[in-house]
Each structure stands twice: as C-alpha cells, then as structure tokens.
Design a protein around this motif. Structure first.
Motif, PDB file in Angstrom:
ATOM      1  N   GLY A  33      12.751  77.479  78.332  1.00 47.20           N
ATOM      2  CA  GLY A  33      13.071  78.266  77.247  1.00 47.20           C
ATOM      3  C   GLY A  33      12.416  78.892  76.626  1.00 47.20           C
ATOM      4  N   GLY A  34      11.234  79.513  76.966  1.00 49.73           N
ATOM      5  CA  GLY A  34      10.282  80.828  76.691  1.00 49.73           C
ATOM      6  C   GLY A  34      10.430  81.376  77.171  1.00 49.73           C
ATOM      7  N   LEU A  35      11.082  81.016  79.016  1.00 50.02           N
ATOM      8  CA  LEU A  35      11.238  82.412  79.498  1.00 50.02           C
ATOM      9  C   LEU A  35      13.062  83.035  79.237  1.00 50.02           C
ATOM     10  CD1 LEU A  35      13.540  83.848  82.364  1.00 50.02           C
ATOM     11  CD2 LEU A  35      10.726  84.460  81.687  1.00 50.02           C
ATOM     12  N   PHE A  36      13.405  81.664  78.268  1.00 43.60           N
ATOM     13  CA  PHE A  36      14.657  82.645  78.024  1.00 43.60           C
ATOM     14  C   PHE A  36      14.333  83.058  76.846  1.00 43.60           C
ATOM     15  CE2 PHE A  36      18.306  81.395  75.339  1.00 43.60           C
ATOM     16  CZ  PHE A  36      20.167  82.390  76.126  1.00 43.60           C
ATOM     17  N   LEU A  37      13.793  83.079  75.516  1.00 40.22           N
ATOM     18  CA  LEU A  37      13.454  83.614  74.366  1.00 40.22           C
ATOM     19  C   LEU A  37      12.593  84.661  75.164  1.00 40.22           C
ATOM     20  CD1 LEU A  37      11.255  84.659  72.520  1.00 40.22           C
ATOM     21  CD2 LEU A  37      13.607  83.529  71.687  1.00 40.22           C
ATOM     22  N   LEU A  38      12.032  84.928  76.476  1.00 37.51           N
ATOM     23  CA  LEU A  38      11.474  86.416  76.616  1.00 37.51           C
ATOM     24  C   LEU A  38      12.612  87.195  77.027  1.00 37.51           C
ATOM     25  CD1 LEU A  38       8.147  85.863  78.452  1.00 37.51           C
ATOM     26  CD2 LEU A  38       8.588  86.778  76.709  1.00 37.51           C
ATOM     27  N   LEU A  39      13.459  86.615  77.644  1.00 36.93           N
ATOM     28  CA  LEU A  39      14.713  88.028  77.721  1.00 36.93           C
ATOM     29  C   LEU A  39      15.917  88.481  76.697  1.00 36.93           C
ATOM     30  CD1 LEU A  39      15.868  85.737  81.206  1.00 36.93           C
ATOM     31  CD2 LEU A  39      15.330  88.390  80.882  1.00 36.93           C
ATOM     32  N   ILE A  40      15.964  87.249  75.532  1.00 40.61           N
ATOM     33  CA  ILE A  40      16.620  87.759  74.923  1.00 40.61           C
ATOM     34  C   ILE A  40      15.606  89.002  73.519  1.00 40.61           C
ATOM     35  CG2 ILE A  40      17.024  86.982  72.197  1.00 40.61           C
ATOM     36  CD1 ILE A  40      18.472  84.502  74.067  1.00 40.61           C
ATOM     37  N   ALA A  41      14.004  88.359  73.802  1.00 37.02           N
ATOM     38  CA  ALA A  41      13.258  88.994  73.033  1.00 37.02           C
ATOM     39  C   ALA A  41      13.198  90.935  73.245  1.00 37.02           C
ATOM     40  CB  ALA A  41      12.187  88.734  73.008  1.00 37.02           C
ATOM     41  N   TRP A  42      13.217  90.301  74.750  1.00 35.39           N
ATOM     42  CA  TRP A  42      13.364  91.676  74.945  1.00 35.39           C
ATOM     43  C   TRP A  42      14.889  92.964  75.041  1.00 35.39           C
ATOM     44  CZ3 TRP A  42      16.079  92.308  80.701  1.00 35.39           C
ATOM     45  CH2 TRP A  42      16.619  93.485  80.739  1.00 35.39           C
ATOM     46  N   SER A  43      15.839  91.966  75.280  1.00 37.25           N
ATOM     47  CA  SER A  43      17.305  92.525  74.791  1.00 37.25           C
ATOM     48  C   SER A  43      17.388  93.105  73.088  1.00 37.25           C
ATOM     49  CB  SER A  43      18.641  92.049  75.349  1.00 37.25           C
ATOM     50  OG  SER A  43      18.141  91.463  76.424  1.00 37.25           O
ATOM     51  N   TYR A  44      16.793  91.822  72.566  1.00 37.81           N
ATOM     52  CA  TYR A  44      16.234  91.919  70.903  1.00 37.81           C
ATOM     53  C   TYR A  44      15.984  93.685  71.137  1.00 37.81           C
ATOM     54  CZ  TYR A  44      15.781  91.868  66.478  1.00 37.81           C
ATOM     55  OH  TYR A  44      15.022  91.998  65.068  1.00 37.81           O
TER      56      TYR A  44
ATOM     57  N   THR B  71       7.828  79.182  67.168  1.00 35.90           N
ATOM     58  CA  THR B  71       6.523  78.505  67.656  1.00 35.90           C
ATOM     59  C   THR B  71       5.264  80.087  68.024  1.00 35.90           C
ATOM     60  OG1 THR B  71       6.972  76.583  68.320  1.00 35.90           O
ATOM     61  CG2 THR B  71       4.755  77.154  69.233  1.00 35.90           C
ATOM     62  N   LEU B  72       6.418  80.533  67.843  1.00 38.15           N
ATOM     63  CA  LEU B  72       5.014  82.321  69.174  1.00 38.15           C
ATOM     64  C   LEU B  72       5.696  83.062  67.527  1.00 38.15           C
ATOM     65  CD1 LEU B  72       6.106  81.873  72.850  1.00 38.15           C
ATOM     66  CD2 LEU B  72       4.034  81.330  71.738  1.00 38.15           C
ATOM     67  N   HIS B  73       5.872  82.861  66.397  1.00 38.33           N
ATOM     68  CA  HIS B  73       6.183  83.482  65.956  1.00 38.33           C
ATOM     69  C   HIS B  73       6.954  84.833  66.225  1.00 38.33           C
ATOM     70  CE1 HIS B  73       4.175  81.169  62.572  1.00 38.33           C
ATOM     71  NE2 HIS B  73       3.356  80.899  63.864  1.00 38.33           N
ATOM     72  N   LEU B  74       7.756  84.837  67.108  1.00 38.54           N
ATOM     73  CA  LEU B  74       8.771  86.400  68.205  1.00 38.54           C
ATOM     74  C   LEU B  74       9.350  86.542  66.833  1.00 38.54           C
ATOM     75  CD1 LEU B  74       9.018  85.316  72.013  1.00 38.54           C
ATOM     76  CD2 LEU B  74       7.042  86.530  70.452  1.00 38.54           C
ATOM     77  N   ALA B  75       9.323  86.420  65.899  1.00 34.67           N
ATOM     78  CA  ALA B  75      10.829  86.729  65.078  1.00 34.67           C
ATOM     79  C   ALA B  75      11.026  85.696  63.541  1.00 34.67           C
ATOM     80  CB  ALA B  75      12.370  86.341  65.399  1.00 34.67           C
ATOM     81  N   GLU B  76      11.824  85.987  62.705  1.00 30.90           N
ATOM     82  CA  GLU B  76      11.421  84.545  61.683  1.00 30.90           C
ATOM     83  C   GLU B  76      12.674  83.878  61.720  1.00 30.90           C
ATOM     84  OE1 GLU B  76      10.897  85.327  58.401  1.00 30.90           O
ATOM     85  OE2 GLU B  76       9.333  86.498  58.937  1.00 30.90           O
ATOM     86  N   ALA B  77      12.579  82.919  61.591  1.00 34.60           N
ATOM     87  CA  ALA B  77      13.311  81.314  61.924  1.00 34.60           C
ATOM     88  C   ALA B  77      14.736  80.938  62.072  1.00 34.60           C
ATOM     89  CB  ALA B  77      12.577  80.432  60.926  1.00 34.60           C
ATOM     90  N   ASP B  78      15.013  82.502  60.811  1.00 35.40           N
ATOM     91  CA  ASP B  78      17.183  82.059  60.985  1.00 35.40           C
ATOM     92  C   ASP B  78      17.227  83.442  62.535  1.00 35.40           C
ATOM     93  OD1 ASP B  78      15.806  83.991  59.912  1.00 35.40           O
ATOM     94  OD2 ASP B  78      17.351  84.573  57.776  1.00 35.40           O
ATOM     95  N   ILE B  79      16.902  84.242  62.191  1.00 32.36           N
ATOM     96  CA  ILE B  79      16.521  84.876  63.342  1.00 32.36           C
ATOM     97  C   ILE B  79      16.370  84.720  64.562  1.00 32.36           C
ATOM     98  CG2 ILE B  79      15.728  87.397  64.244  1.00 32.36           C
ATOM     99  CD1 ILE B  79      15.202  88.396  61.666  1.00 32.36           C
TER     100      ILE B  79
END
Length: 578
Positions: free
Chosen positions: A10-21, A78-86
């Motif tokens: 999940g963390g890595l997938f989030l990284l990929l999404i955050a990169w794109s976003y 958890t890592l506060h990469l974005a607001e919860a709803d985002i």
C-alpha cells in the motif's frame, strides 16, 4: 507477515499515486513554490526499495489490487501525504491505471526509488539507450536567417495555453485552504483571504467568466491568421476528476473558442491534464478501457471543423497530427505526453512511444523535399522531457534546422524559452522553443495570453517568429471593480522591451548573455517571466539556474551550462512542473 506485506504494498502504491498526483501540481522552479505540508521526507530510501520489491511479488495476483488500494489509503493518511478525503479519492482514481502500468513494466527497485526520491536513492535513467533513425539524405547547406523584405506580409498567431478552467471557482471562497486547489465553493477555510471575482493570486485556477472575457477581448482585437492552442483545459483538482468531467471541459472550452473566434483556424495540441487520471497516456498498444481512445476520439469529434481527415486519423490513434496550413507552411502538433516523466505508462514502453519521433522525421523529410517550412506545437517543452526522448528530439531539430521555422510550447505557466545549439560544438544557436505563459493564475500569476508576429505567406518566406507580444489581466486592478468588464492590456513586446534587432536564434542567445552581465535587464525579464506579478527577488543562484534553463533545449545536459558553472554558479535542471 501477510499484513506487513500488504502495508508495504500500500505504501509503495501510494508513492506511485503521489508521484503522479504531485507532479500534476506546478512548482515554479524559481517563483512561488506550492507547499502542501506533505513531503517525501516521510519516506526513506530503504523503505521505498522494500516496498517496490514487495509490490513486484504481490501484484502477480490480480485480487490484491483492491486490498493494496485500501491499505494505500491508510498509509496516505498515516504519513499525512494529503488530506484524508484526498487520499481516498486519489487512490481510487489512480488505482487501476498505475497498478496495471506497474505490472506491465520491467522496472527494478533502484530505478523506481531513484525516480521517486532522487538520485541519492537510486539511478533513474530509463530509455537512455534508444535512437531514432535519420534518413541518409544529406543535410542542406546552412543558410543564416535574413530579415524579410520591407513591406512583406506578417501573420498574427494567437497562442493560448494552460487555460485550467475550474468549474467550482467561487468568488469570495477561501483563497488559502488545506486542499491543493483553493478559491472553490468546497474549499476549507484557512484564513480570511477571499477569492476575487476575476481570479486570485494563489493556488487557484480560473472561473469561466474570466476565460470568456479573454476570448471576447481577442475577438475584438484581431484579426488573427490562426490560433495555436496547446492544451491543459481542466483545473488542478486532479484527485477527483472523472472522464465525464474532462470531456465536459474539452467541449465547453472548444465551444467558447469556436463561438468567439468564429472562422479563424485553430490548431490544438494535447496537454497532460486532459486525461483522467492526470498524466495517464498509455501507448497505442494498450487497448480497451485503459487506453486513451475515449479522449482522442472526443478531441477528433470536437475539432473536426478545424482539422482535415488525415490529421484527425492520427489524432484518434495517438494524439498527434500534421497538416498543411498555408501554401508553403506545415504544422506538426506533437503529443508531448509521450516524453513526460510524469506519464507512468511510459514504464511499459519508453522507446519512442507511439513511434512519434520516427513519424516526425518522416514528416520533416517530406517537408524538406517539398520546400515547406514547419511550425511545431506541443504542450510540454522538450527540455524537461525524458532524457533519451529529449536528446533524440534535439538531434532531429539539428538535422532539420532549415525546415523547422519555429517551435511553440506551454506547460510551465511561465514566460520563457529554450535555445537549441548545433550538436557538434553547442555554440551556434539554430532554433528556439518559445514557451508562452498560461491563461490560468496558478500559482500567484496574472491571467495572460500571447500573440506571435510571424513572417507571412509570400514566396521564400522564412515563416520565423519576428516578435511576440504578451497580454495580461491585472487582477489587482480588475478585482477592484468586479462589475466592470476588465481590461486586458499589453504587458510587453519582446523586441521593444529587450532592445533586440530581430527574433532569430542568435538574438535570443545574445539576450541570455546580456542577462548575465546586465542584472537590471535580467530583473525585467524576471518580472515578465511571472506575467508581471512576483514578490521574490531572483539573486545569484536563482539567476544562474534560470539562465541555464533558457539555454537548455535538451534535458540533463551539463555541457550547455558549463560556462555558467565555471563562473562559480551551480546550474540545476528543472523538474517537470505541471
């Protein structure tokens, strides 16, 4: 053990999404930077590589996709990469595209983490070993450009880029907020700074009535021979966009341009924000629901009044096209998403995606054979593309310098340019990629547009840019009287402001040299670089970085700025901004 593995995935997938976003949010390389309060400092290099390895193993099982996505939301929060709803919306939006591209790719942990976290964590040099093939036809003798004969006709080309219409823009809404895009009806309040009626100096895009005002202004201040329109139609709310919304933006803005500009021919190019999710542009080999056919076919339908059938055919397939627009002038519209570092689908095929550059070589060779000049338009400037794509494009421009009369791009939202030099010595300027400022205010800018004055249609015309004018809407003045139609005014013309005799590549090279020695002139450029609204001062390191950008038409080439470094500066390559 299983739960720990899923958490890592999940963390890595989030990284990929955050990169794109996050790569969809422009961070001015010199101007005001967007600070969301969420940073990559929460992810270590060791953790990243472990996540990548775990992801490789787990995603061999298709049923893990939803489970990974669920955990990715938790990791994001958890890592506060974005607001919860985002977090929730972004993961669901990017899930299928990013994971499918990942599974189809052959990337190693060091490559992925080098991309996401920087070269200190790993080496990202994808696609460095491929080359396009040039025909064996000898390059024609070099003919330096000469001014047109007195009284020669001039073409006026309206240039629009990065409109970024926000259908949720609300005058009076918070101009500062917790979300990445503010001035919206749903923006959370984070202060007492209300959005102006016509736009706002903040992390905000534009309301529709400001875009209509611009089009009304240009319609009454023509005539224009044609319009170049290089994409990025939707707003920066990339975490919640749907295909339906993207197509609505495409149809709405296309309809307004057709309404106000009427019979003026319009030649569009595809931006990186047109897709949903943002930056998702698979190569044509990807079929079905994940392909870009839904977008390209809609564009062909909306633009069929402007483009001939052969151009519409390649647009439907791959998002690029060519067409003859005057007796001796051809236009090429490139899909620069096939060179974009943010396009995660290039993990699947990064070697000349869609065969676009090889196609371009064929178009340019045929134009050379037919004694045609060529204008190239596109969204993302070549100097911030993937390295191998960028260097191949640079090579093409070198070979066809006698045919390519001008290059026009957008994407950075700022007013700048990239100079191309001969490959042998990197000392003779031979072409310029003009990068026009955005229509949108994002971030902290005035709305704006550009008019290029081009050598007109007559025998032996160079079709080169002779001058350009930039127009803005001064928001400080416009928002004082919201009920009064605002005044779009000339900010500057290049030749008058910079004291240039002409607008050929050698003139722009000389201007950069003047910027280095004449700081007063450079600070004028810095002000205009931000469309007449900037509070930061550009001092030595900033100045050197920006001068390097102006001289760099191909990415990751330290040779183009080595003399700046020799003078004690550290020239940095800009990242992809939007």
């Amino acid at each position: 053990m299983a739960s720990r593995t899923v958490s890592s995935l999940g963390g890595l997938f989030l990284l990929l999404i955050a990169w794109s976003y996050s790569s969809a949010v422009p961070l001015s390389h010199q101007g005001p930077r967007l600070d969301l309060g969420y940073g990559w400092s929460n992810i270590t290099c060791t953790t990243c590589k472990a996540l990548v390895l775990a992801l490789d193993i787990s995603l061999q099982v298709e049923s893990n996709m939803d489970l990974v996505a669920e955990v990715a939301v938790k990791v994001c929060k958890t890592l506060h990469l974005a607001e919860a709803d985002i977090c929730q919306q972004a993961v669901q939006l990017f899930k299928q595209d990013v994971i499918t591209a990942w599974v189809m790719s052959v990337l190693r942990p060091s490559e992925v983490c080098g991309l996401l976290l920087g070269t200190d964590c790993g080496h990202w040099d994808i696609g460095s070993d491929w080359n396009i093939t040039l025909p064996p036809v000898p390059k024609p003798p070099i003919q330096p450009p000469v001014p047109p004969p007195p009284g020669s006709p001039t073409s006026r080309v309206l240039f629009l880029t990065d409109i970024h219409w926000d259908h949720s823009y609300a005058p009076g809404a918070p101009a500062t907020c917790k979300e990445p895009l503010c001035c919206r009806s749903q923006s959370s309040s984070d202060g007492h700074n209300p959005a102006g009626y016509w736009g706002e100096y903040s992390t905000c895009d534009l309301p529709l009535h400001t875009i209509q005002s611009l089009l009304q202004h240009v319609a009454s201040n023509g005539p224009f021979d044609r319009v170049y329109w290089t994409g990025d139609i939707p707003a920066h709310n990339v975490w919640e966009q749907t295909r339906t919304q993207q197509l609505d933006a495409l149809r709405t803005i296309t309809g307004l341009i057709r309404k106000y500009l009427g019979p003026v021919p319009v030649y569009p190019a595809v931006g990186n924000h047109e897709s949903a999710p943002v930056n998702s542009f698979p190569p044509p080999s990807v079929y079905g629901n994940l392909s870009s056919h839904w977008l390209y076919h809609a564009m062909a339908q909306e633009w069929e009044e402007w483009l001939p059938t052969p151009a519409l055919e390649t647009l439907r397939t791959s998002g690029f096209y060519t067409t003859k627009i005057a007796p001796n002038l051809r236009l090429v519209s490139l899909n620069m998403n096939f060179c974009a570092t943010e396009n995660f689908w290039l993990m699947v095929n990064y070697t000349d995606p869609a065969g676009q550059l090889q196609w371009l070589v064929g178009v340019l060779q045929e134009a050379e054979n037919n004694h045609e000049k060529v204008h190239i338009i596109g969204h993302i400037p070549p100097g911030i593309c993937l390295k191998s794509w960028s260097w191949n494009y640079y090579r093409i421009v070198n070979r066809y310098e006698a045919t390519i009369a001008a290059q026009f791009f957008g994407h950075t939202h700022l007013d700048e340019f990239e100079i191309f030099y001969d490959e042998e010595t990197l000392s003779r300027p031979l072409s310029v990629a003009f990068i026009a400022p955005s229509v949108t205010t994002f971030i902290n800018l005035n709305p704006g547009f550009r008019v290029y004055l081009v050598d007109g249609e007559y025998p032996d015309s160079s079709h080169m840019v002779l001058d350009h004018e930039t127009y803005i809407l001064n928001l400080t003045e416009a928002n004082k009287m919201p009920s009064v139609a605002p005044q779009w005014t000339l900010l500057y013309s290049a030749l008058d402001t910079y004291g240039m005799k002409s607008s050929y590549p050698s003139d722009w090279d000389q201007l950069v040299q003047r910027f280095f020695w004449d700081d007063r002139l450079f600070q004028i450029f810095w002000f205009l670089h931000h469309k007449g609204h900037v509070s930061e001062v550009c001092e030595e390191a900033c100045k050197t970085d920006l001068l390097c950008i102006l001289r760099t038409g191909r990415s990751n080439d330290p040779q183009l700025c080595k003399d700046l470094n020799h003078k004690g500066k550290t020239a940095k390559r800009r990242k992809s901004l939007c």
